[in-house]
Design an enzyme around this catalytic site. Sequence first.
Site, mmCIF file in Angstrom:
data_model
loop_
_atom_site.group_PDB
_atom_site.id
_atom_site.type_symbol
_atom_site.label_atom_id
_atom_site.label_comp_id
_atom_site.label_asym_id
_atom_site.label_seq_id
_atom_site.Cartn_x
_atom_site.Cartn_y
_atom_site.Cartn_z
ATOM 1 N N ARG A 1 0.851 -1.185 0.000
ATOM 2 C CA ARG A 1 0.000 0.000 0.000
ATOM 3 C C ARG A 1 0.891 1.242 0.000
ATOM 4 N NH1 ARG A 1 -4.963 1.401 4.145
ATOM 5 N NH2 ARG A 1 -3.415 0.861 5.737
ATOM 6 N N ASP B 1 -4.298 3.392 14.001
ATOM 7 C CA ASP B 1 -3.412 3.891 12.958
ATOM 8 C C ASP B 1 -3.878 5.282 12.576
ATOM 9 O OD1 ASP B 1 -5.633 3.542 11.336
ATOM 10 O OD2 ASP B 1 -4.776 1.905 10.162
#
Length: 534
Positions: free
Chosen positions: A163, A447
Site C-alpha cells: 500500500r 493507525d
Amino acid sequence: MATDASVTIVGPAVVGSEDVLTPDALAFVADLHRRFHGDRDRLLTERVRRRTEIARTGRLDFLPETADVRAGTWQVAPAPADLRDRRVEITGPTDRKMTINALNSGAKVWLADFEDATAPTWTNVVAGQLNLTDAIERRIDFTSPEGKRYQLGDGPLPAIVVRPRGWHLDEQHLLVDGAPAVAGLVDFGLYFFHNARRLLAAGSGPYFYLPKLEGHREARLWNDVFRHAQEALGIPTGTIRATVLIETITAAFEMDEILYELREHASGLNAGRWDYLFSIIKTFRDAGSGFVLPERNSVTMTAPMMRSYTDLLVATCHRRGAVAMGGMAAFIPNRREPEITAAALAKVRADKEREAGDGFDGSWVAHPDLVPVCREVFDAVLGDRPNQVERQRDDVKVTAEDLLDIAATPGSVTAAGLRNNIAVGLRYIEAWLRGTGAVAIFNLMEDAATAEISRSQVWQWVQTGTALDSGEVVTAERVRGLIAEEIDALRTELGAERFAASRYEAAREVFEEVALGATYVDFLTLPAYRLLAS
C-alpha cells in the site's frame, strides 16, 4: 536507464540505502513524478471543488455521466493464482520484525503498508523497501535488542500487496527538480523497479492496495501510472494488480467506475471502514447536526449506512468478477491478560462471521494471533473454494439515501467518548512523531485512520455545538481543558524525565491545530509531517 542528476536526497543516511536508492531506481521515480505530478495536482484541486459543492448542497449521488458504465456487463481481468484465495490478510508496517511476523503468520496475503500504519520517516521509507526485497529473496532476518532472533519459516509465503501513500502526500526527503516528489509514486516506483521481475520469477507479481481514492478519475491516474511503468521496464500490461480501498464516501458512489478504470489491473475492492467513517465526518463536517455521527466506538458495521456500504461493495465486486475484502476489526489480543484476549477474539469472530455471511471473500487482521480466527470463519463458509465471487448479491438495492443515512446511526456522544477521542489522538500523534504508525492504545490497534476519526469528531462536535448525553455542550474551552488534563496525567504516568524525552508537547500542538483550528485540516499527517523525526 540513464541516471538523473536533478534528483536530490535530503534525508539522513539509512543503512542499506545504496541498494534501494540506486541511480537507475531514482531516475525511474523521477520519470514517474515528472509525467504524473501535474495530473495529481489537478485531481487534488478537484477534490477541494467537489467538497465545496457537497458542503453547499449537503448531497451526493451516483454520477449520471457514468450510468452506462454501471449498466454495462464488463468484468475485470481474471485474478492471478496467488490472489484468488484471500480469505485472511494481515496488515502492518514494513519494519523488519513485522515483515517476518506477517510472512510467518499463516495469512494468505500480507498488506505491506507504507501508508496509515507507517510514520514516513526517511528511515522507515527506505528501510521498508529494503525489507521487502530481502523478504522476496527470502534472506530477511532480525535480532531484537533482547537477543531474540526472527527468521522466515520454510513454507510458502503470503502474497505481498504493497500500500503506497495516498495522492495527497509528498515525500520531502526526495526532491525532483527541486520539489518534493509525490510520495505514492516514490513508494510504488521503488518497489516496482526493484521487485517486479523478482516477483514474477517467484511465481507472483507486483500487487498494490490503492488508498484514499475519492473517485474514478483518481483510479484512472493510477492506471496510467501502471501502464507507463510496465512499458518502461518491458513488463506486460496487466501484470500489476490493484485492490482499491473504498474508504471515502465519494468513492462509495463510484465503485463500478473505479473498477472499470482499472479493469485490466483490478483485482478487488476493500471496505476500508475506519477511513470511510473519517471521510463521512470530513465531507459533511459543516453540513449541520443531521450529519453528526455518534462517538467512534459506538459506530458499528451493523449501522444502516455501513450495511448499505458493505452490501453494495460485495454486490459490485462480484458482478464484475472481483474479490470483495472485508475491513479490519481494531480489537487486538493482549497475551498478558486472558480476559481481554477472550473478549477481543469474540468480537473479531463476530465481525468476520458477519462479513463471510454477507459474501465477502476474505478480511483483514492486524495481529498474527487473529489469523486463525479469521481463517476458521472463512474456511467454514468457503470450504475448498478460493472465494465466493460466484455469489451474486442480486438482492442488494442501495440508494444514495441509504449511503447517506447518517442520522439513523445508533449511539450518542458522551463525556467518556469525548475524553477517549482526545486521549487516543494525543497518544497516537506522539507515537507517530517518534516514527511509529501502528500503535496499541487501550487494547485497540490505532493507525492514522482511527486517529483521524478521533480528532475529526472533536472538531465537528465543537463547530456544531454538539451536546453530550449529559446535556453539556462540547466547546473549544472544554476540549482544551481535557487536553491539559490528559497531558498532566501522562506527565505523572511517565515521570518528568521520560515525559521530557517524549513528543507529547508537539503532539498537543498538532492535535489542537487539527481538532480546534478555525479551518479544518484535511489530513492530520500534513501538519504532523513538518515535525516528524527524520
